[in-house]
Design an enzyme around this catalytic site. Structure first.
Site, short mmCIF file in Angstrom:
data_model
loop_
_atom_site.label_atom_id
_atom_site.label_comp_id
_atom_site.label_asym_id
_atom_site.label_seq_id
_atom_site.Cartn_x
_atom_site.Cartn_y
_atom_site.Cartn_z
N HIS A 214 0.82 -1.21 0.00
CA HIS A 214 0.00 0.00 0.00
C HIS A 214 0.86 1.26 0.00
O HIS A 214 0.85 2.02 0.97
CB HIS A 214 -0.91 -0.02 1.23
N SER B 211 -1.16 4.76 0.49
CA SER B 211 -1.62 5.00 1.87
C SER B 211 -0.45 5.35 2.77
O SER B 211 -0.65 5.88 3.87
CB SER B 211 -2.31 3.75 2.42
N SER C 93 -6.09 -5.27 10.98
CA SER C 93 -7.54 -5.25 11.11
C SER C 93 -7.86 -3.85 11.61
O SER C 93 -7.52 -3.48 12.75
CB SER C 93 -8.01 -6.31 12.09
N ASP D 293 -8.36 7.47 8.00
CA ASP D 293 -9.69 8.06 8.14
C ASP D 293 -10.78 7.02 7.88
O ASP D 293 -11.83 7.05 8.53
CB ASP D 293 -9.87 9.30 7.26
N LYS E 119 -3.77 10.97 -0.71
CA LYS E 119 -3.27 9.62 -0.94
C LYS E 119 -2.34 9.68 -2.15
O LYS E 119 -2.65 10.33 -3.15
CB LYS E 119 -4.48 8.72 -1.23
N HIS F 37 -5.56 2.15 -4.52
CA HIS F 37 -5.35 1.61 -3.18
C HIS F 37 -4.73 0.21 -3.26
O HIS F 37 -5.13 -0.61 -4.08
CB HIS F 37 -6.70 1.51 -2.46
N GLU G 174 -16.86 -4.32 24.97
CA GLU G 174 -15.99 -5.50 25.08
C GLU G 174 -14.79 -5.39 24.16
O GLU G 174 -13.72 -5.93 24.47
CB GLU G 174 -16.80 -6.77 24.76
N PHE H 224 -20.50 -12.70 25.51
CA PHE H 224 -20.17 -11.36 25.03
C PHE H 224 -18.72 -11.23 24.57
O PHE H 224 -18.35 -10.21 24.00
CB PHE H 224 -20.57 -10.30 26.05
N ARG I 71 -22.65 -20.13 35.96
CA ARG I 71 -23.45 -19.24 36.77
C ARG I 71 -23.85 -19.90 38.10
O ARG I 71 -23.70 -19.32 39.17
CB ARG I 71 -24.70 -18.85 36.00
#
Lengths: 608, 608
Positions: free
Chosen positions: B29, B32, B116, B147, B239, B253, B356, B381, B463
């Site tokens: 890239h 970028s 990620s 961005d 860019k 890109h 989370e 969760f 629980r």
């Protein structure tokens, strides 16, 4: 009784019923219900447009309890609206009752399951998008949010999208009762905190006392008069409002009231008010998109085509053929090839930017209205939306997910971009379908099969081009598999990229006199147990190879299939057991021990 | 050369080197990278305090490339700082190189893997929290954000937390180059859009031209002078800046420049500037928390204790014994019982509210500095943070997760709250450890074993109260199992709640003359293959029972263990195969077919 007095009384009834049903159940969240009772009383009495006798009416508004733990309030509303009886209300949380601890679509008036906080608003965005851009009907989407759940990033994704799309048909009612499960929220009763954030995202906000019927009425009128922007009502409320023993106190979350009888007395005793909810405006019918025929794409056997590319072509074809198919993408449509759909059907394509939670939530929302969404991103990035996928199953939602760039075979981009846990995580979703085609024509057939499939369907596609090995007329039913090469010594099982490695290995083995059967296990779930059982019985053992971690993927699916049939056989499972790095696809397949060489070695050991 | 001219030149070098290495690699890239080159040149030359010869120095600043795809820029910076050679730079993306497609901690100057999007800022919040509340040192955390990734909800969770905690040691540099992978971002170059959002969350914002060294210097000075608030630099950039063929254009890109040679010429050709990065301020040493001894909690055999409660007590004990243990919770500390740690060690407890992703990210950030985080919420969760858990493995991060309220055994709250996919999803994380104790004393031992465990460790707790069956002095190594009852007819394998059902089943079977061996498989990964193999050889078959979906959990782990040992045996896997509802725990275990009755029935069939 004047209208405001009626609403006050109705709200008290909702509180009393919330206490009654949770006390009977011995669990539940009455205090979280009591804070929002005035808001709901006003909504039911004059603002919601909904036909409880016909929940499938396309003209109905939609009401989502994003704070799903306020289920006692929802069920008390259903009773007040005449949808359920008092007797049923008191079955709350009992085994066999439709009135589960958190709402699910087992109730016909519930669109989606909630209870995992921060999901109702992004799903509401999906329904509101469907209203505006698909159905093209004026129904509204109302979402009751808790203040605690405003901390979830998914809520902010929803604020962004709703603002960006100017969803004036979306109204969020935020029950700012200040208290979370264990502590005060970050912002307490500072309504301005929330207002600034929502305004920045393009929402109109209204601040009010959530226990004052006049202020609520005033705000709801303003909200429904604004069709240009999404509107957020920020209502100061008190948890457990109306019962001094619990009102506005920490430590009262998620438990029945200590003394229900005296609490009910304090609230003026039980009532049996019925509220007449306004019928929906029947004007207009859901928009239907024109279809243009659309031929099934056909790829020439022997050419090389990436399955992701075949996905894009199949998706465009479905869009051509059917007006109900829609597509969403997480700003990688030129990688997943959903851009082919976008170009052909821009009116049914939704750019969800890089917000995978909102993307999956929007798909869930759209299927509420009968649309057939396909949502795509890199296989790896569905892990970002895993809670939404999990909850989609609880919602009995029919959604289709396409994950491209699977496995180490992507090559140079490295492990952050490699979906290596997608088969495991998607298999572990109730009722899911998990497909992994190895060829372009097969991909087309499987994408076609997904469109009317119930539940969560997932298709995994490869980045690189692979040989086309099947003709365009061949059929590939979900739950099937294909014996690509016959052999009686040993069985090699692959899918996607590893099917091609298995075929190479089989050719190598054949030159040594070992006849390998090769199974294309394109349907990982449901799995073709019968073909695997035959292979186990007719050959000396199975070698599975997958471009995925060893856990929960193709190999374990095969082991499960055989075990469920009561069949025992030697099985060697090849999978990615070391952290990958960057490199050429062939280097990485070799490094992972899932290339033809590794498969042939494993086969030799088993065949020996 | 004056300072601003030097930075201009340095930025051009960073651009040229980004082009050179990605052209050599044939992927990556560069555009970028080119947009952010001026920002990084200024940061390296005078604002970053970092000793590249000693990346473990606790006084170092931290620099995270949240836009991990700008790895060419990062590696070009490393070259300019003298950390790597030009020769190594040109190994970018090649198999065996440390310079992977997206940065990983294979490089000693990289704290965490990125790639990620939307993860760098929340992890930066974790490091900044460590600086302020744990290390108590004045180092800064710099995060380069794209961005496009501002659309991720996780970024907004980070904004909220940083603002709430007033992290004046955190500076985000947002490279607003306007263009995403396929389209313009929602906000384009509208810096005010971003500024309003960040300000609402309590950040100080500075808007600037990201290609003007004077403006950048000015902004960085202001940013480092503000220690009261997190600061966001919003920089308008282009860019592919500096090369007309690609500058500010869509479709450029993630690919090498079409004509690298002429692009390098346009940028003034290669340079070989070295930048002297400021050394960190050596004053102060990382804070050490006092320890108070702390006895191992002991539970009486025959009493009933929930394993989640034992988790809380064990965690508090670890906090008593060791100053490096810290705890985070997603606003359910009175459910997970991390509140016991909070009460004893409030200075090392972090309330992450209901976010989370930020919780797991903060844990990842804290372990960068050597702290030992335990993060807890409901098992269900953690699905919200799955992408962060996945990437934690790529980051080689040592984090400990505790998921309470596992399975249908939670009862009335219903499926939204039931962790039924946690074993599958957590097993499918590279190098992970997955534990599921059945007893309070065992829980304590396993929590102790987690503290120095490498990688992602996960413990699943129940629980409801279950019988204490082990004495407090018994040991339970990770990777082990326990034969709780011997028998030679059949083997029952359970863990957690199902271990107790298996024991009941064994008693029932014994009354019929069937002697069942019962294995407590508390360590699901790594798994005790040896004990399973013995059982397969010495009894007529195995029945596994798990409070989890059938895919990827205990049953498939057992099948994999046996297959890896080349051992074949009849195995019946009992698991949750129907969507659960609300009800009493015993009703739901029965409904799911994983109670003693179902286990005994399966055993009878196998034993017959």
């Amino acid at each position: 009784m004047d209208r405001m007095s009626f609403r006050r009384e109705l709200a008290q009834q909702l509180r009393v019923d919330s206490i009654r049903c949770s006390s009977k159940a011995g669990s539940g969240h009455p205090t979280s219900s009591m804070s929002a009772a005035d808001l709901l009383a006003a909504l039911l009495d004059g603002h919601l447009h909904y036909d409880f006798d016909n929940p499938a009416d396309p003209h109905n508004d939609h009401l989502i309890f994003s704070k799903g733990h306020a289920s006692p309030l929802l069920y008390s509303c259903l009773k007040a609206a005449g949808a359920i009886s008092d007797e049923e209300l008191l079955t709350y949380r009992q085994f066999g009752s439709r009135l589960e601890g958190h709402p699910t679509p087992e109730l016909p008036w519930v669109d989606v399951a909630t209870g995992s906080l921060g999901q109702g608003l992004p799903i509401g965005v999906g329904i509101a998008l469907a209203a505006r851009r698909l159905d093209q009907l004026p129904y509204r989407v109302w979402v009751l949010c808790g203040d605690s759940e405003m901390a979830e990033g998914s809520v902010w994704e929803a604020l962004e999208h709703a603002g960006h799309e100017q969803l004036g048909n979306l109204i969020a009612l935020v029950d700012v009762n200040r208290l979370g499960q264990t502590t005060e929220t970050m912002h307490g009763w500072n309504l301005d905190s929330y207002a600034k954030r929502a305004q920045a995202a393009g929402w109109h906000t209204l601040e009010l006392d959530g226990h004052d019927p006049e202020q609520i009425e005033n705000a709801l009128q303003k909200a429904t008069n604004n069709n240009q922007q999404p509107v957020m009502l920020l209502a100061t409320t008190k948890k457990g409002y109306g019962v001094a023993e619990v009102e506005d106190q920490l430590g009262k979350h998620g438990k029945p009231l200590p003394d229900a009888e005296s609490a009910i007395k304090e609230l003026g005793g039980p009532r049996d008010l019925q509220v007449t909810v306004s019928r929906p405006d029947q004007r207009g019918q859901p928009h239907r998109f024109q279809t243009t025929g659309g031929e099934r794409p056909a790829f020439e056997v022997g050419s090389e085509v990436a399955t992701r590319k075949a996905y894009g072509q199949a998706l465009r074809m479905l869009g051509d053929q059917r007006g109900d198919v829609v597509a969403l993408d997480g700003e990688v449509s030129n990688s997943t090839f959903s851009e082919m759909f976008r170009e052909a059907h821009p009116d049914r394509y939704f750019e969800m930017y890089i917000s995978e939670q909102q993307m999956v939530a929007a798909a869930i929302g759209m299927q509420v209205r009968g649309w057939k969404p396909f949502a795509s991103t890199f296989a790896a990035f569905f892990s970002r939306a895993y809670d939404f996928v999990r909850m989609a199953a609880v919602s009995r939602a029919d959604i289709r997910l396409a994950g491209s760039h699977a496995g180490v075979a992507i090559g140079e981009d490295g492990p952050s971009q490699m979906g290596l846990e997608d088969l495991a995580s998607l298999r572990a979703v109730h009722g899911s379908t998990v497909l992994y085609p190895s060829d372009a024509n097969q991909t087309v057939r499987l994408v076609e099969a997904m469109v009317d499939r119930e539940g969560v369907s997932y298709i995994r596609t490869n980045r690189g081009a692979t040989p086309v090995i099947y003709g365009p007329d061949e059929e590939f039913p979900i739950g099937g598999s294909r014996v690509v090469r016959d052999g009686s010594d040993i069985t090699l099982v692959g899918a996607g990229i590893t099917l091609h490695e298995a075929l190479k290995a089989a050719r190598e083995l054949a030159s040594e006199g070992i006849q390998a059967r090769v199974i294309d296990l394109y349907s990982i779930k449901p799995i073709d147990t019968e073909t695997l059982v035959q292979a186990a019985r007719q050959t000396r053992g199975l070698v599975t190879a997958e471009d995925h971690w060893p856990e929960g993927g193709l190999g374990e699916a095969v082991l499960s299939g055989l075990a469920s049939a009561g069949v025992q056989a030697p099985v060697k499972t090849l999978a990615v057991r070391r952290m990958p790095t960057s490199g050429k696809p062939a280097e990485l397949l070799h490094h992972a021990g899932i290339d033809a060489e590794a498969i042939a070695n494993a086969a030799r050991q088993l065949a020996a």
